[in-house]
Motif scaffolding. Structure first.
Motif, PDB file in Angstrom:
ATOM      1  N   UNK A  16       9.308  85.995  -7.472  1.00 40.06           N
ATOM      2  CA  UNK A  16      10.548  85.156  -7.448  1.00 40.06           C
ATOM      3  C   UNK A  16      11.201  84.813  -8.587  1.00 40.06           C
ATOM      4  N   UNK A  17      12.600  84.996  -8.379  1.00 40.84           N
ATOM      5  CA  UNK A  17      13.327  84.678  -9.550  1.00 40.84           C
ATOM      6  C   UNK A  17      14.505  83.685  -9.433  1.00 40.84           C
ATOM      7  N   UNK A  18      14.819  83.135 -10.373  1.00 39.33           N
ATOM      8  CA  UNK A  18      15.891  82.163 -10.181  1.00 39.33           C
ATOM      9  C   UNK A  18      16.656  82.269 -11.500  1.00 39.33           C
ATOM     10  N   UNK A  19      18.048  81.808 -11.527  1.00 38.31           N
ATOM     11  CA  UNK A  19      18.841  81.440 -12.631  1.00 38.31           C
ATOM     12  C   UNK A  19      19.395  80.295 -12.273  1.00 38.31           C
ATOM     13  N   UNK A  20      19.387  79.722 -13.702  1.00 37.37           N
ATOM     14  CA  UNK A  20      19.891  78.061 -13.911  1.00 37.37           C
ATOM     15  C   UNK A  20      20.214  77.767 -15.305  1.00 37.37           C
ATOM     16  N   UNK A  21      20.379  76.749 -15.486  1.00 37.67           N
ATOM     17  CA  UNK A  21      20.928  75.912 -16.733  1.00 37.67           C
ATOM     18  C   UNK A  21      22.174  76.747 -17.413  1.00 37.67           C
ATOM     19  N   UNK A  22      23.102  77.057 -16.572  1.00 33.98           N
ATOM     20  CA  UNK A  22      24.306  77.633 -17.020  1.00 33.98           C
ATOM     21  C   UNK A  22      25.209  76.810 -18.007  1.00 33.98           C
ATOM     22  N   UNK A  23      25.769  77.345 -19.132  1.00 31.54           N
ATOM     23  CA  UNK A  23      26.452  76.444 -20.003  1.00 31.54           C
ATOM     24  C   UNK A  23      27.610  77.291 -20.314  1.00 31.54           C
ATOM     25  N   UNK A  24      28.512  76.872 -20.909  1.00 36.04           N
ATOM     26  CA  UNK A  24      29.714  77.513 -21.847  1.00 36.04           C
ATOM     27  C   UNK A  24      29.941  77.060 -23.002  1.00 36.04           C
ATOM     28  N   UNK A  25      30.135  77.639 -24.028  1.00 36.44           N
ATOM     29  CA  UNK A  25      30.750  77.225 -25.361  1.00 36.44           C
ATOM     30  C   UNK A  25      31.863  78.001 -25.829  1.00 36.44           C
ATOM     31  N   UNK A  26      33.095  77.333 -26.412  1.00 37.79           N
ATOM     32  CA  UNK A  26      33.915  78.123 -26.984  1.00 37.79           C
ATOM     33  C   UNK A  26      34.686  77.398 -28.084  1.00 37.79           C
ATOM     34  N   UNK A  27      35.317  78.304 -28.728  1.00 35.98           N
ATOM     35  CA  UNK A  27      36.086  77.836 -30.129  1.00 35.98           C
ATOM     36  C   UNK A  27      36.471  78.808 -30.889  1.00 35.98           C
ATOM     37  N   UNK A  28      37.016  78.219 -31.975  1.00 32.70           N
ATOM     38  CA  UNK A  28      37.474  79.407 -32.781  1.00 32.70           C
ATOM     39  C   UNK A  28      36.621  79.452 -34.257  1.00 32.70           C
ATOM     40  N   UNK A  29      36.516  80.725 -34.884  1.00 31.95           N
ATOM     41  CA  UNK A  29      35.887  80.858 -35.956  1.00 31.95           C
ATOM     42  C   UNK A  29      36.805  81.441 -36.978  1.00 31.95           C
ATOM     43  N   UNK A  30      36.776  80.760 -37.935  1.00 33.63           N
ATOM     44  CA  UNK A  30      37.649  81.247 -39.178  1.00 33.63           C
ATOM     45  C   UNK A  30      36.882  82.120 -40.313  1.00 33.63           C
ATOM     46  N   UNK A  31      37.396  83.483 -40.589  1.00 34.46           N
ATOM     47  CA  UNK A  31      36.474  84.159 -41.582  1.00 34.46           C
ATOM     48  C   UNK A  31      37.868  84.456 -42.682  1.00 34.46           C
ATOM     49  N   UNK A  32      37.291  85.284 -43.820  1.00 35.00           N
ATOM     50  CA  UNK A  32      38.420  85.457 -44.995  1.00 35.00           C
ATOM     51  C   UNK A  32      39.609  86.055 -44.275  1.00 35.00           C
ATOM     52  N   UNK A  33      39.223  87.216 -43.545  1.00 34.57           N
ATOM     53  CA  UNK A  33      40.396  87.962 -43.019  1.00 34.57           C
ATOM     54  C   UNK A  33      40.820  87.544 -41.838  1.00 34.57           C
ATOM     55  N   UNK A  34      40.182  87.054 -40.740  1.00 36.39           N
ATOM     56  CA  UNK A  34      40.588  86.919 -39.423  1.00 36.39           C
ATOM     57  C   UNK A  34      40.459  85.524 -38.686  1.00 36.39           C
TER      58      UNK A  34
END
Length: 256
Positions: A115-133
């Motif tokens: 028996x299988x199940x999928x649960x605990x869905x989540x989404x994260x989003x944002x911006x990441x700044x590096x030296x070049x991009x």
């Protein structure tokens, strides 16, 4: 023009969902990686803004796995940053709905002996700044119960990949295994393999029920302890006493 292009990139997931449903009716075997690619590419229509995708599967000792799907693409100017910000202002439920439905349908179509199940869905989003991009990052995560098969002290990964697994270009699959386990079998050969994880880079099309990994629990290292008997303790104590007495005698003779 650029703003419309990026909007199309972020908004056209519904078209992909329709395509996915048609494919599911026509295919007897479902290629998980290909379906994930359809879900998370979200209608990429231009090579210049195609994201880099990393799929991480963290295996747990009970055979469950935490799946993380990260999509990262460069925001090259203020217009693209603005479009990304507007897109991520949507409610989480709206951004997750299609993803959750299709992953659930995918899991339910897989035939395994547990028996299988999928649960605990989540989404994260944002911006990441590096030296070049500056990068826009969208990260989906969910728990897949009983993803891997357990066999005594072994964890076997691969039987859920009916029809194989598809890695698109600029996509990486990384499988992390629990502490205290080692790989005793892997197919196909990985691009990167170390003591805690294995990974492949696309473009790549795996065979049926691949990638396959067999993990085995390592035997715990036992410390070598010496258990002394009472007689042995008395012998050691007596020997130490004799040595101490000799040292005292030598010191006394040296003073004379």
């Amino acid at each position: 023009m650029k703003e419309e292009l990026l909007k199309n990139t972020l908004e056209s997931s519904r078209k992909n969902i329709y395509t996915l449903n048609v494919l599911k009716k026509e295919m007897k075997k479902i290629i998980i990686g290909f379906i994930l690619a359809l879900l998370i590419l979200e209608g990429i229509v231009c090579e210049e803004i195609k994201p880099v995708i990393t799929v991480t599967v963290q295996i747990k000792e009970d055979g469950s796995a935490i799946w993380t799907v990260e999509k990262r693409f460069i925001l090259r100017d203020e217009v693209e940053e603005k479009v990304f910000e507007e897109y991520t202002k949507k409610p989480e439920e709206e951004l997750l709905t299609n993803f959750v439905v299709q992953i659930e349908d995918l899991m339910n179509s897989i035939k395994v002996d547990r028996e299988m199940a999928v649960k605990d869905f989540s989404i994260l989003y944002g911006k990441e700044h590096t030296i070049t991009n500056i990068y826009g990052v969208i990260k989906y995560q969910f728990l897949w119960k009983n993803f891997a098969k357990l066999d005594n002290n072994k964890i076997i990964v691969g039987d859920v990949f009916e029809g194989g697994y598809y890695l698109s270009e600029d996509e990486k699959l990384e499988i992390i295994f629990p502490k205290g386990y080692k790989i005793i079998y892997i197919e196909p050969k990985a691009d990167i393999l170390d003591d805690s994880k294995v990974s492949w880079k696309g473009k790549m099309n795996f065979g049926d029920k691949n990638p396959k990994i067999v993990l085995e629990r390592m035997e715990p290292q036992v410390e070598n302890k010496v258990n002394l008997t009472d007689k042995q303790y008395l012998y050691i104590g007596g020997l130490a006493g004799v040595i101490l007495l000799l040292v005292i005698i030598i010191l006394v003779m040296m003073k004379k």
